[in-house]
Design an enzyme around this catalytic site. Structure first.
Site, mmCIF file in Angstrom:
data_model
loop_
_atom_site.group_PDB
_atom_site.id
_atom_site.type_symbol
_atom_site.label_atom_id
_atom_site.label_comp_id
_atom_site.label_asym_id
_atom_site.label_seq_id
_atom_site.Cartn_x
_atom_site.Cartn_y
_atom_site.Cartn_z
ATOM 1 N N GLU A 278 12.513 35.318 -28.163
ATOM 2 C CA GLU A 278 12.045 34.518 -27.030
ATOM 3 C C GLU A 278 12.791 34.893 -25.744
ATOM 4 O O GLU A 278 12.214 34.872 -24.654
ATOM 5 C CB GLU A 278 12.217 33.032 -27.349
ATOM 6 C CG GLU A 278 11.234 32.167 -26.589
ATOM 7 C CD GLU A 278 11.159 30.736 -27.105
ATOM 8 O OE1 GLU A 278 11.336 30.511 -28.322
ATOM 9 O OE2 GLU A 278 10.930 29.849 -26.283
ATOM 10 N N GLU A 281 11.247 37.957 -24.534
ATOM 11 C CA GLU A 281 9.951 37.656 -23.916
ATOM 12 C C GLU A 281 10.152 37.124 -22.489
ATOM 13 O O GLU A 281 9.430 37.507 -21.566
ATOM 14 C CB GLU A 281 9.191 36.633 -24.768
ATOM 15 C CG GLU A 281 7.800 36.315 -24.236
ATOM 16 C CD GLU A 281 7.075 35.240 -25.046
ATOM 17 O OE1 GLU A 281 7.599 34.813 -26.089
ATOM 18 O OE2 GLU A 281 5.992 34.834 -24.600
ATOM 19 N N CYS A 298 8.483 26.307 -30.485
ATOM 20 C CA CYS A 298 9.108 26.007 -31.782
ATOM 21 C C CYS A 298 8.497 24.782 -32.421
ATOM 22 O O CYS A 298 8.622 24.567 -33.611
ATOM 23 C CB CYS A 298 10.592 25.705 -31.629
ATOM 24 S SG CYS A 298 11.442 26.914 -30.692
ATOM 25 N N SER A 318 5.222 30.558 -25.520
ATOM 26 C CA SER A 318 5.913 31.725 -26.046
ATOM 27 C C SER A 318 5.144 32.264 -27.250
ATOM 28 O O SER A 318 4.672 31.499 -28.091
ATOM 29 C CB SER A 318 7.326 31.334 -26.477
ATOM 30 O OG SER A 318 7.859 32.345 -27.289
ATOM 31 N N LYS A 357 5.380 20.138 -39.442
ATOM 32 C CA LYS A 357 5.635 21.449 -40.052
ATOM 33 C C LYS A 357 4.755 21.667 -41.279
ATOM 34 O O LYS A 357 4.497 22.798 -41.676
ATOM 35 C CB LYS A 357 7.108 21.574 -40.430
ATOM 36 C CG LYS A 357 8.047 21.660 -39.223
ATOM 37 C CD LYS A 357 8.098 23.061 -38.640
ATOM 38 C CE LYS A 357 8.835 23.098 -37.311
ATOM 39 N NZ LYS A 357 8.717 24.394 -36.641
ATOM 40 N N GLU A 360 1.847 23.110 -39.670
ATOM 41 C CA GLU A 360 2.106 24.441 -39.124
ATOM 42 C C GLU A 360 2.054 25.514 -40.208
ATOM 43 O O GLU A 360 1.482 26.591 -40.018
ATOM 44 C CB GLU A 360 3.479 24.480 -38.441
ATOM 45 C CG GLU A 360 3.777 25.813 -37.759
ATOM 46 C CD GLU A 360 5.198 25.901 -37.205
ATOM 47 O OE1 GLU A 360 6.126 25.379 -37.864
ATOM 48 O OE2 GLU A 360 5.379 26.495 -36.138
ATOM 49 N N GLU A 365 -3.133 31.779 -39.419
ATOM 50 C CA GLU A 365 -2.539 33.053 -39.000
ATOM 51 C C GLU A 365 -1.096 33.228 -39.482
ATOM 52 O O GLU A 365 -0.498 34.280 -39.260
ATOM 53 C CB GLU A 365 -2.602 33.173 -37.465
ATOM 54 C CG GLU A 365 -1.733 32.181 -36.690
ATOM 55 C CD GLU A 365 -2.365 30.801 -36.509
ATOM 56 O OE1 GLU A 365 -3.395 30.528 -37.149
ATOM 57 O OE2 GLU A 365 -1.815 29.981 -35.746
ATOM 58 N N CYS A 501 14.255 17.067 -32.275
ATOM 59 C CA CYS A 501 14.038 17.036 -33.724
ATOM 60 C C CYS A 501 14.898 15.985 -34.425
ATOM 61 O O CYS A 501 14.530 15.508 -35.495
ATOM 62 C CB CYS A 501 14.292 18.403 -34.331
ATOM 63 S SG CYS A 501 13.248 19.679 -33.619
#
Lengths: 595, 160
Positions: A278, A281, A298, A318, A357, A360, A365, A501
């Protein structure tokens, strides 16, 4: 400054203070249920009734403003009887499933029933039977247990700015739910699970993945590895009676080894790799001149929020996967090669403070290695549940160390679990990447804040404008300001949950307060353990982590290499807000109602 | 998702134009939904989604309002919607018998539409015409002092 009398005691309070708060100041704890100070006060449950002298009926203390010369009685026999009756009425339309309910012994309704000493159900009548919604990978909704407190509505609308819940239908059939009382899958629900953390009963809970993990642990053909998220190590202790924010990393690792995991790794290692990619990037965007701001990605709930509500901004997200997915992708490639294990036999479990999560890891993908990056996720609560099932007492565990090669993390990786942590971790690496100089002072107090914060940091030729948004509600305000041109940023961290979190939807549920701000403060205190661990670390920057250096040397090459892009980067989609047709529902066996 | 017919497409265009004046304003949802119901005859799921998206209001809010007020219908209604008043005065003067009679004569239950699309039956709260109880409301018209013969006359009249 109104002066009033509560149960004969004279006191003075600030203008605007409720009778409930005033009573608390003099040690009178008026019971509440729906109330969550500064977030939700619909006065719908009526268990906080009090009698004001001279008024014909009782009033709910949670919305009754203290006034000059008011005489309030909080526990006359009539008041106590009225409150008790309100609880009995709620129970008359509530399933008696306490023994099999996820919230058994941590339920606010159950607690009230105990407090009022309710021994039988005098009131019987109709009961609502709504379908259970367990279609989403993250959140299960069981409206029969809804007590219409509206907290889910308030948190989703005001805190998260998503707004999938409202009071729907009318009269006895009224219930808090999404449109059409349909599935969350038909809505732009971001699966943050914040509604779970404020639900006073078991009407909202996470999808249970413990059975799937037990099964994997039992399967001799599988090599089962586990990654623990940054925010777990300072919260799992709560379930075992440790003070808030106690760092129990060593004991947690020992407990996981005893549960039967073949290798115990640190997701903070994945976080370090996320930072490597990141930061690279961001440096590229700075050279290219945009698009700005670069949003962290994230947090899967934030990503889904952006995809649903701001699809025009998905290029600003990102391209780097979250630590969970990066860890999984590396486990099935890098680790498989290093350990000489067929990736088809590797089963990756993650323990996260999160219910999103679970969603996710199922995103189509997320399988760049040819295998699912991650196979199952457990929330902090489910992890505790498994330890209870196994009879493993965290307090009795010795301190043990993570396994290699994916068990060592820098301090930067550890603070990912706190709001502002990802930003700070990234700044530590970006600074050195852009300036080529060593960063002496690694801490960035500018981005450590419980309040919304933006900062400008000089980095070589660039003056980097950064911001941290805690919660999607704050993210929405920030984006609107950026779109209007009022604000300008290069780099923005967004975490969907209040306090980051450590306040995630999968964390232990804390019902000891009816004050939302105290809830958030409780969550923020959990982060203390993370900053503490960061200070003790030998390596505090992701790019100085020897395990990360070795990973790039032996396997990935350099940040942004073709292999890194293939395995560790991802893409996003623009989403419709609402499903045009209802999804087919599963049939649920009607549970036996003992009454 | 079923493809929209040309007629439906035109109705949605009409709705989009009608919603224009409500955009960016607060407290307009009920008015907007009433207009949507006038255009479509009722408020199916797709129409509610259209209203939510156009006005950038959460769909749950739209549904909350639609499911609360009995003036909104989420199922198709007949050309003539016969509403039997269930207010106290009408009730004691035989509204329930009237409702049953209407169901028997039309072969319909409340919420259903007759095969020819002409009739549907509903109940309503007090219409304020207690002096004429029992009352049946059809559109903006009130029919008072209703009985068995009155029902026959009314149905015959509406069929023409």
């Amino acid at each position: 400054m109104p002066r009033l009398w509560i149960d004969g005691q004279e006191l003075e309070v600030e203008q605007g203070v409720t009778v409930l708060e005033a009573a608390r100041k003099i040690g009178i704890d008026i019971p509440t249920l729906c109330y969550l100070k500064d977030l939700n006060a619909p006065a719908s449950c009526r268990v906080c009734l009090v009698q004001v002298e001279g008024r014909p009926t009782m009033d709910p203390a949670c919305v009754l403003e203290a006034q000059e010369n008011m005489h309030v009685l909080t526990h006359t026999p009539e008041v106590v009887a009225a409150r008790k009756q309100m609880v009995e009425l709620l129970l008359s339309d509530h399933p008696f499933e306490c023994l099999t309910c996820e919230r058994n012994l941590n339920c606010e309704l159950q607690r009230l029933a105990k407090r009022f000493g309710i021994r039988d159900i005098r009131l019987e009548g109709s009961r609502n039977h709504f379908p259970v919604d367990d279609l989403s990978p993250s959140v299960v909704r069981e409206p029969d247990k809804c007590i219409r407190c509206r907290r889910c509505i308030s948190i989703c609308e005001y805190q998260q700015a998503v707004g999938i819940y409202r009071m729907i239908e009318r009269s006895f059939n009224a219930v808090a739910g999404p449109a059409f009382n349909g599935s969350l899958m038909e809505t732009p629900c971001i699966y943050c699970g914040q509604c779970i953390t404020v639900c006073p009963t078991g009407a909202l809970r996470e999808q249970d993945s413990t059975a799937r993990v037990w099964e994997a642990l039992q399967n001799p053909d599988l090599h089962v590895i586990v990654q623990t998220a940054p925010a777990i190590r300072s919260t799992i202790g709560e379930e075992f009676g440790y003070p808030i924010g106690t760092d129990v990393t060593g004991k947690m690792v020992a407990a996981l080894k005893r549960l039967g995991f073949d290798r115990v790794f640190d997701d903070c290692f994945g976080a370090d790799v996320t930072i490597m990619e990141e930061a690279r990037e961001l440096a590229e965007r700075l050279e290219r001149g945009g698009p700005f701001p670069q949003f962290t990605a994230c947090c899967p709930s934030w990503v889904r929020f952006c995809e649903s509500f701001y699809p025009d901004l998905i290029d600003n997200l990102s391209a780097v996967k979250s630590p969970q997915q990066i860890f999984g992708a590396l486990a099935k490639t890098y680790y498989a090669r290093e350990a000489g294990i067929d990736p088809a036999r590797i089963f990756v479990v993650s323990i996260m403070p999160c219910v999103s999560k679970k969603y996710e890891l199922l995103r189509p993908e997320m399988n760049a290695s040819g295998f699912r990056d991650v196979d199952a996720e457990l929330s902090t609560r489910e992890f505790a549940q498994m330890l209870f099932q196994a009879g493993i007492d965290l307090r009795k565990m010795p301190d043990e160390a993570y396994d290699s090669p994916m068990g060592y993390a820098s301090g930067a990786g550890v603070i990912f679990g706190s709001t502002g942590g990802v930003m700070e971790a990234a700044l530590r690496t970006v600074y050195e990447m852009l300036t080529g100089e060593e960063l002496e002072q690694v801490e960035f107090p500018e981005v450590r804040s419980e309040e919304y914060k933006d900062a400008e940091i000089q980095m070589g030729q660039y003056r980097l404008k950064a911001a941290v948004a805690r919660g999607t509600g704050e993210a929405r305000r920030l984006i609107e300001a950026v779109l209007k041109g009022e604000k300008e940023y290069h780099f923005v961290e967004v975490m969907a949950c209040p306090a980051g979190c450590v306040g995630g939807g999968g964390q232990p549920i804390y019902i000891e307060t009816n004050d939302w701000n105290e809830q958030v403060a409780h969550r923020s205190r959990r982060a203390g353990g993370l900053y503490e661990q960061d200070r003790r670390k030998e390596f505090r920057k992701s790019h100085t982590n020897p395990s990360v250096i070795k990973l790039y040397q032996d396997f990935l090459g350099h940040p942004g290499s073709d292999l890194a892009r293939q395995l560790l980067h991802t893409s996003y989609v623009s989403r419709k807000l609402y499903a045009p047709e209802p999804l087919p529902r599963k049939e649920h066996k009607q549970k036996v109602q003992p009454l | 998702m079923a493809v929209k017919s040309a007629r439906e497409t035109e109705l949605y265009h009409q709705l989009t134009r009608a919603l224009e004046k409500y955009k960016g304003k607060s407290g307009v949802l009920i008015a907007a939904l009433q207009e949507a119901q006038q255009i479509f005859g009722y408020l199916p799921r797709q129409v509610m989604i259209h209203v939510a998206n156009e006005l950038t209001i959460p769909l749950a809010e739209v549904y909350s309002v639609v499911s609360f007020y009995s003036l909104f219908s989420t199922v198709p209604v007949g050309l003539h919607r016969l509403e039997v008043c269930m207010g106290t005065a009408c009730y004691v003067r035989g509204a329930e018998k009237l409702l049953q009679g209407l169901q028997d004569k039309l072969g319909l239950k409340p919420g259903e539409v007759s095969a020819d699309g002409r009739f549907s039956i509903a109940t309503t709260r007090c219409t304020g015409a207690c002096g004429a109880a029992p009352v049946i409301k059809v559109g903006d018209e009130l029919y008072g002092g209703m009985n068995e013969e009155g029902l026959d006359r009314l149905i015959k009249e509406l069929k023409q």
